[in-house]
Structures are given as structure tokens and as C-alpha cells.
Design a protein around this motif. Structure first.
Motif, PDB file in Angstrom:
ATOM      1  N   ILE A  48     -18.824  31.094 101.695  1.00 29.70           N
ATOM      2  CA  ILE A  48     -19.126  29.659 101.757  1.00 29.70           C
ATOM      3  C   ILE A  48     -18.782  28.917 100.470  1.00 29.70           C
ATOM      4  CG2 ILE A  48     -20.800  29.682 103.645  1.00 29.70           C
ATOM      5  CD1 ILE A  48     -23.051  29.867 101.789  1.00 29.70           C
ATOM      6  N   TYR A  49     -18.943  29.562  99.313  1.00 26.08           N
ATOM      7  CA  TYR A  49     -18.660  28.858  98.055  1.00 26.08           C
ATOM      8  C   TYR A  49     -17.268  29.181  97.498  1.00 26.08           C
ATOM      9  CZ  TYR A  49     -23.686  28.226  98.352  1.00 26.08           C
ATOM     10  OH  TYR A  49     -24.937  27.919  98.799  1.00 26.08           O
ATOM     11  N   GLY A  50     -16.900  30.459  97.515  1.00 26.45           N
ATOM     12  CA  GLY A  50     -15.612  30.848  96.945  1.00 26.45           C
ATOM     13  C   GLY A  50     -14.452  30.464  97.861  1.00 26.45           C
ATOM     14  N   GLN A  51     -14.540  30.907  99.120  1.00 23.81           N
ATOM     15  CA  GLN A  51     -13.469  30.597 100.071  1.00 23.81           C
ATOM     16  C   GLN A  51     -13.667  29.237 100.729  1.00 23.81           C
ATOM     17  OE1 GLN A  51     -13.956  34.668 102.154  1.00 23.81           O
ATOM     18  NE2 GLN A  51     -11.850  34.023 102.584  1.00 23.81           N
ATOM     19  N   ARG A  52     -14.847  28.709 100.616  1.00 27.33           N
ATOM     20  CA  ARG A  52     -15.187  27.391 101.183  1.00 27.33           C
ATOM     21  C   ARG A  52     -14.893  27.321 102.687  1.00 27.33           C
ATOM     22  NH1 ARG A  52     -11.775  25.083  96.712  1.00 27.33           N
ATOM     23  NH2 ARG A  52     -10.615  24.118  98.403  1.00 27.33           N
ATOM     24  N   LEU A  53     -15.285  28.355 103.413  1.00 30.79           N
ATOM     25  CA  LEU A  53     -15.052  28.363 104.855  1.00 30.79           C
ATOM     26  C   LEU A  53     -16.003  27.378 105.533  1.00 30.79           C
ATOM     27  CD1 LEU A  53     -14.586  32.215 105.329  1.00 30.79           C
ATOM     28  CD2 LEU A  53     -12.817  30.438 105.151  1.00 30.79           C
ATOM     29  N   PRO A  54     -15.488  26.625 106.492  1.00 30.46           N
ATOM     30  CA  PRO A  54     -16.291  25.549 107.074  1.00 30.46           C
ATOM     31  C   PRO A  54     -17.269  25.984 108.162  1.00 30.46           C
ATOM     32  CG  PRO A  54     -14.059  25.475 107.937  1.00 30.46           C
ATOM     33  CD  PRO A  54     -14.100  26.609 106.949  1.00 30.46           C
ATOM     34  N   SER A  55     -17.059  27.166 108.742  1.00 31.17           N
ATOM     35  CA  SER A  55     -17.981  27.581 109.811  1.00 31.17           C
ATOM     36  C   SER A  55     -18.131  29.095 109.829  1.00 31.17           C
ATOM     37  CB  SER A  55     -17.473  27.104 111.178  1.00 31.17           C
ATOM     38  OG  SER A  55     -16.352  27.869 111.540  1.00 31.17           O
ATOM     39  N   LEU A  56     -19.201  29.536 110.439  1.00 29.89           N
ATOM     40  CA  LEU A  56     -19.480  30.982 110.536  1.00 29.89           C
ATOM     41  C   LEU A  56     -18.369  31.739 111.237  1.00 29.89           C
ATOM     42  CD1 LEU A  56     -23.222  31.664 111.489  1.00 29.89           C
ATOM     43  CD2 LEU A  56     -21.918  32.644 109.581  1.00 29.89           C
ATOM     44  N   ASP A  57     -17.782  31.105 112.248  1.00 25.55           N
ATOM     45  CA  ASP A  57     -16.700  31.770 113.003  1.00 25.55           C
ATOM     46  C   ASP A  57     -15.586  32.231 112.078  1.00 25.55           C
ATOM     47  OD1 ASP A  57     -18.153  30.734 115.034  1.00 25.55           O
ATOM     48  OD2 ASP A  57     -16.776  29.038 115.385  1.00 25.55           O
ATOM     49  N   ALA A  58     -15.397  31.468 110.995  1.00 20.43           N
ATOM     50  CA  ALA A  58     -14.276  31.760 110.096  1.00 20.43           C
ATOM     51  C   ALA A  58     -14.593  32.894 109.123  1.00 20.43           C
ATOM     52  CB  ALA A  58     -13.895  30.496 109.332  1.00 20.43           C
ATOM     53  N   VAL A  59     -15.860  33.283 109.077  1.00 23.96           N
ATOM     54  CA  VAL A  59     -16.257  34.304 108.097  1.00 23.96           C
ATOM     55  C   VAL A  59     -15.981  35.694 108.670  1.00 23.96           C
ATOM     56  CG1 VAL A  59     -18.092  35.107 106.525  1.00 23.96           C
ATOM     57  CG2 VAL A  59     -18.044  32.725 107.276  1.00 23.96           C
ATOM     58  N   THR A  60     -14.714  36.087 108.614  1.00 26.95           N
ATOM     59  CA  THR A  60     -14.317  37.324 109.293  1.00 26.95           C
ATOM     60  C   THR A  60     -14.688  38.572 108.513  1.00 26.95           C
ATOM     61  OG1 THR A  60     -12.151  36.949 108.334  1.00 26.95           O
ATOM     62  CG2 THR A  60     -12.428  36.314 110.631  1.00 26.95           C
ATOM     63  N   THR A  61     -15.188  38.396 107.268  1.00 25.57           N
ATOM     64  CA  THR A  61     -15.663  39.565 106.528  1.00 25.57           C
ATOM     65  C   THR A  61     -16.954  40.108 107.132  1.00 25.57           C
ATOM     66  OG1 THR A  61     -16.637  37.984 104.996  1.00 25.57           O
ATOM     67  CG2 THR A  61     -14.630  39.088 104.261  1.00 25.57           C
ATOM     68  N   LEU A  62     -17.628  39.274 107.929  1.00 26.22           N
ATOM     69  CA  LEU A  62     -18.886  39.723 108.554  1.00 26.22           C
ATOM     70  C   LEU A  62     -18.594  40.278 109.945  1.00 26.22           C
ATOM     71  CD1 LEU A  62     -21.337  36.745 107.825  1.00 26.22           C
ATOM     72  CD2 LEU A  62     -20.965  38.810 106.456  1.00 26.22           C
ATOM     73  N   PRO A  63     -19.323  41.296 110.362  1.00 24.47           N
ATOM     74  CA  PRO A  63     -19.144  41.783 111.739  1.00 24.47           C
ATOM     75  C   PRO A  63     -19.582  40.712 112.735  1.00 24.47           C
ATOM     76  CG  PRO A  63     -20.961  42.924 110.619  1.00 24.47           C
ATOM     77  CD  PRO A  63     -20.328  42.040 109.606  1.00 24.47           C
ATOM     78  N   GLY A  64     -18.918  40.705 113.877  1.00 28.31           N
ATOM     79  CA  GLY A  64     -19.237  39.725 114.915  1.00 28.31           C
ATOM     80  C   GLY A  64     -20.715  39.713 115.267  1.00 28.31           C
ATOM     81  N   SER A  65     -21.328  40.890 115.254  1.00 28.51           N
ATOM     82  CA  SER A  65     -22.731  40.970 115.651  1.00 28.51           C
ATOM     83  C   SER A  65     -23.621  40.198 114.673  1.00 28.51           C
ATOM     84  CB  SER A  65     -23.167  42.433 115.708  1.00 28.51           C
ATOM     85  OG  SER A  65     -22.952  43.042 114.441  1.00 28.51           O
ATOM     86  N   LEU A  66     -23.302  40.278 113.384  1.00 28.63           N
ATOM     87  CA  LEU A  66     -24.100  39.551 112.399  1.00 28.63           C
ATOM     88  C   LEU A  66     -23.888  38.039 112.527  1.00 28.63           C
ATOM     89  CD1 LEU A  66     -25.902  39.075 109.954  1.00 28.63           C
ATOM     90  CD2 LEU A  66     -24.089  39.943 108.477  1.00 28.63           C
ATOM     91  N   ARG A  67     -22.626  37.653 112.751  1.00 31.40           N
ATOM     92  CA  ARG A  67     -22.358  36.221 112.949  1.00 31.40           C
ATOM     93  C   ARG A  67     -23.136  35.701 114.153  1.00 31.40           C
ATOM     94  NH1 ARG A  67     -16.146  35.822 113.389  1.00 31.40           N
ATOM     95  NH2 ARG A  67     -16.001  38.041 112.964  1.00 31.40           N
TER      96      ARG A  67
END
Ligand code: SAH
Ligand code: SF4
Length: 408
Positions: A35-54
Motif C-alpha cells: 500500500i505504501y511502497g507500491q501504492r497499489l489502489p486495491s486489495l485485488d492488486a496485491v498479488t503478493t498475498l494469497p487469494g484466500s487472505l485477500r
């Protein structure tokens, strides 16, 4: 379900959240980076996290929660003013100024040195746009939305951030004061303004030179802990150096005292605006609470870093505080301080009965301070045509409340 914003949470809080969800602690660092370093706008974009956690997070109502840019106004000078909508519907304004407004000049920092040779005359400051600006604009034509700021024809950009919805301080010359105070912004809403604007312009921290000024709507030191938390997130998460941040206060004594004790902090600007308590109290009633001498004593106690100066802002109001005797008073007050002065030609606002200073008076005032040994700059007015200049935020709300006749 109302969105619960991840933006604004620090590493400890994210770790707490992961714990509560039965997740491993290192997930907190991944979210922080996303959220701060990559500044991703939504959870969907946070692909470093497993889908289940998202999934787990979004079921619980969590998302990044950036403020939404509800409206954009673009000035002929390249300044952009954004109406930022928070999750509860409240709005504030944020301003983007390519090449800044000169407020960083002469403070001894890197940001100031980039400004060398870029000086406006008093006449230009009063009349608005400057020849150098028109040249830059012509040169910048045809630039694309990709690439670094430099490739787009800018040396740097400054983002002006709001800290509260409205303001409680009631300075007589300021349009924001007319709104009164609606609420404080959270750290996430403060840092979120920066992230949204950086994303809009595709800014690469580290390559692009970005300055942050906490000089939008509101009094940052009346929202001290959320403001300082936002600063830490912006430094440690987003990666903007603290030396490129300046916070302006109207003179909240306990805030200045707390600020002096911070190890990680922006530079300070104090809105002096008068050389004695009597004139200052007339234009800034907060002076009845904390006197100039008290404020300066607190400022003197701030341990300044190498190449750090304290900025004193001085809004010039025609006939009120712009005469040579006022300049003399300012010189006496700032004697011995590592200070620079930013003169701001008052920007008019509807329903505010001041007048702009005469260009000659602005010139004399600046000359007197410089001859007295104080580095003194005239702030270039930015985005006046779109009501984005100092003290003109926020017209949109004023319009809604019938305060302003809409023209043009
Ligand atoms: N509340 C803080 C920061 C926001 S105001 C403060 O007052 O310091 C940022 C600067 O704009 C202040 O120095 C303030 O004195 C100045 N300002 C306010 N209204 C203005 C106006 N109409 N024209 C020019 N400067 C103005
Ligand atoms: Fe508030 Fe600053 Fe405006 Fe004063 S000048 S009313 S402190 S925003």
C-alpha cells in the motif's frame, strides 16, 4: 458495509490485524509494502498475498481505501486542484504544483538549490503568471504521461496536503476559515492524498523530486498525532525524505513544543503574518491565545539539522502589515534565528475585505528584510485561476453553502 481502510495503518497495527485473522506476521510487511511502497489502489492488486487472505480481508470489509479524486481543476500554470472524497463523504482539497511555488527556496536544502535562478519580481507575484512560467509551459508541450518528471519538462513537483476538513483557527484573510471545522483527517486520509496524487502522475519516488507541504486546509498542529503518523508512513512507507516535507502552523504553541521533541519530522514553517501582537491578533485571533514571543521562544528550542532553516510565512495585506515599519518589526523578531521569510501576496477571496499590497510595497518589504540579513522570497502564486492558491481552499464547499457566486 463501510470500507475499513488499510491505508493509515502502521506496521504494528497491520501485524495486529494479521494476528487477529490468524495470519503469519510477515504478511503485515507485505501489505505495508503493497500500500505504501507500491501504492497499489486495491486489495485485488496485491498479488503478493494469497487469494484466500485477500478474500478474508475483503469479507471483513477491508480495502486499501484511498481517497477518491472526485473533481479535478487544471490551471493554465499546470497546477491541479483535486477535490478528494473520503469514505464518509467529507471532502478536502489537495493541490499539485509542478515546479512548486518557490516556498522551498533558500532554506538551504537540496530542494532550495534546485530553485537557483528562478526568481520572480514583486510585480509578477502580484499580477500572477510569470514569463519564466510561460516559457516552461511552451517547452513542456507535447510531453506525455509516461516517464519521469524531468522527461516531462519539470524539475520537481510539490504536493500541498490538507490536514483537516475545514479549519477552526479563523484567520481573517483565509477562505478555509469560513468553513469552520468539520473534522480531523485520519493519518490514512492525509497520507492517502499523497498516494492518490503520486499515482495520478505516475511518480517514481527516488527518481522524481517531490516536495510535500502540509499547507492545505486545516491546522496540522490541531490534528497533531494523526498528522505525525501520516508523516512517518510517508517517510518509512512511501519513501519521501522528511527533508522534503514542510509543515505550516498558524502558531499552536503545544504543537510546536511537541514538534521540537520529534526525531523524525518535516521542516517547520510558522505563519507569522505580522510583526507585533496587536496587528497579528486583528488578522489572526489565535494570537490572543499564544503570543508571538511565546511562539518564537518555542521555535528557538527546535534542534535544527544541518542545512535546516525555519520558514516564516508572511501574507502581505495591503495597508495592514506591508509597510516599512512592519518589516523593521519582523527583522527585530527574527534576529539571531536561522530563519528565512516567504512573502505571500494575499490571494483574494469572496467576502474577505482586504486588498492586495501594492507591488512597490512588496518590493520594498522584501528588500528591507534582505538588507537586514534575512533570506526573503516572494512565493509565486499558483493556480489562482482555479482557486488553488494559498488560502483559497476550499471554494467548492463555500460554493455549496452559497458563500461564493460562481463565475466563469
Ligand atoms: N493552517 C496552516 C497551514 C495552511 S495555510 C497555517 O495557517 O499556517 C498556508 C499558508 O497560507 C499560511 O501561511 C497562511 O497564512 C496563508 N494564507 C491563508 N490565506 C491566504 C490568502 N488568502 N492569501 C495568501 N496566503 C494565505
Ligand atoms: Fe486555518 Fe491556516 Fe486558514 Fe488560518 S490560514 S484559517 S490556520 S488554514
Amino acid at each position: 458495509m463501510e470500507t475499513r481502510a488499510l491505508i493509515g495503518l502502521d506496521l504494528t497495527e497491520l501485524a495486529g490485524l494479521m494476528g487477529a485473522l490468524g495470519q503469519k506476521p510477515y504478511r503485515a510487511r507485505q501489505i505495508f509494502e503493497a500500500i505504501y511502497g507500491q501504492r497499489l489502489p486495491s486489495l485485488d492488486a496485491v498479488t503478493t498475498l494469497p487469494g484466500s487472505l485477500r478474500e478474508q480481508l475483503s469479507t471483513a470489509g477491508w480495502d486499501v481505501g484511498l481517497p477518491v479524486m472526485a473533481q479535478t481543476a487544471v490551471s493554465v500554470d499546470g497546477t491541479e486542484r483535486y477535490l478528494m472524497r473520503m469514505t464518509d463523504g467529507e471532502t478536502v482539497e489537495t493541490v499539485w504544483m509542478p515546479d512548486g511555488d518557490g516556498g522551498e527556496r533558500g532554506d538551504g536544502s537540496e530542494a532550495a538549490e534546485e530553485e537557483a535562478g528562478d526568481v520572480e519580481t514583486a510585480m509578477e507575484a502580484v499580477s500572477g503568471l510569470t514569463p519564466s512560467f510561460w516559457e516552461r509551459r511552451a517547452n513542456g508541450r507535447g510531453r506525455s504521461n509516461f516517464g519521469t518528471l524531468a522527461e516531462k519538462g519539470f524539475r520537481r513537483a510539490t504536493i500541498c496536503i490538507s490536514s483537516q476538513v475545514g479549519c477552526a483557527v479563523n484567520c481573517r484573510f483565509c477562505l478555509t476559515a469560513k468553513l469552520g471545522i468539520r473534522r480531523n483527517l485520519t493519518a490514512g486520509e492525509i497520507a492517502g492524498q499523497v498516494v492518490s496524487v503520486l499515482n495520478r502522475h505516475g511518480i517514481q519516488i527516488g527518481k522524481d523530486r517531490i516536495n510535500l507541504v502540509f499547507m492545505g486546509m486545516g491546522e496540522p498542529f490541531l490534528n497533531y498525532s494523526e498528522f505525525m503518523k501520516a508523516v512517518r508512513l510517508l517517510v518509512e512507507g512511501v519513501g519521501v525524505p522528511e527533508s522534503r516535507m514542510t509543515v505550516s502552523t498558524s502558531g499552536v504553541l503545544p504543537g510546536i513544543e511537541a514538534f521540537a521533541r520529534e526525531t523524525l519530522r518535516p521542516k517547520l514553517a510558522l505563519s507569522l503574518n505580522a510583526g507585533n501582537d496587536q496587528v497579528r491578533a486583528e488578522i489572526m485571533p489565535i494570537t490572543n491565545k499564544w503570543k508571538i514571543a511565546q511562539l518564537l521562544e518555542a521555535v528557538r528550542k527546535i534542534p535544527l539539522r544541518t542545512r535546516e532553516w525555519v520558514t516564516f510565512e508572511y501574507v502581505l495585506l495591503g495597508g495592514i502589515n506591508d509597510q516599512p515599519r512592519h518589516a523593521q518589526e519582523v527583522l527585530r523578531l527574527l534576529n539571531g534565528l536561522r530563519a528565512k521569510v516567504n512573502l505571500i501576496v494575499w490571494n483574494p477571496g469572496p467576502g474577505i475585505a482586504y486588498r492586495q499590497p501594492e507591488p512597490e510595497d512588496v518590493g520594498v518589504f522584501q528588500k528591507m528584510l534582505i538588507e537586514g540579513g534575512i533570506a526573503t522570497y516572494i512565493r509565486r502564486p499558483r493556480g489562482r485561476d482555479i482557486y488553488a492558491a494559498c488560502g483559497q481552499l476550499k471554494r467548492t464547499v463555500a460554493e455549496e453553502s452559497g458563500l461564493v457566486a460562481i463565475s466563469g
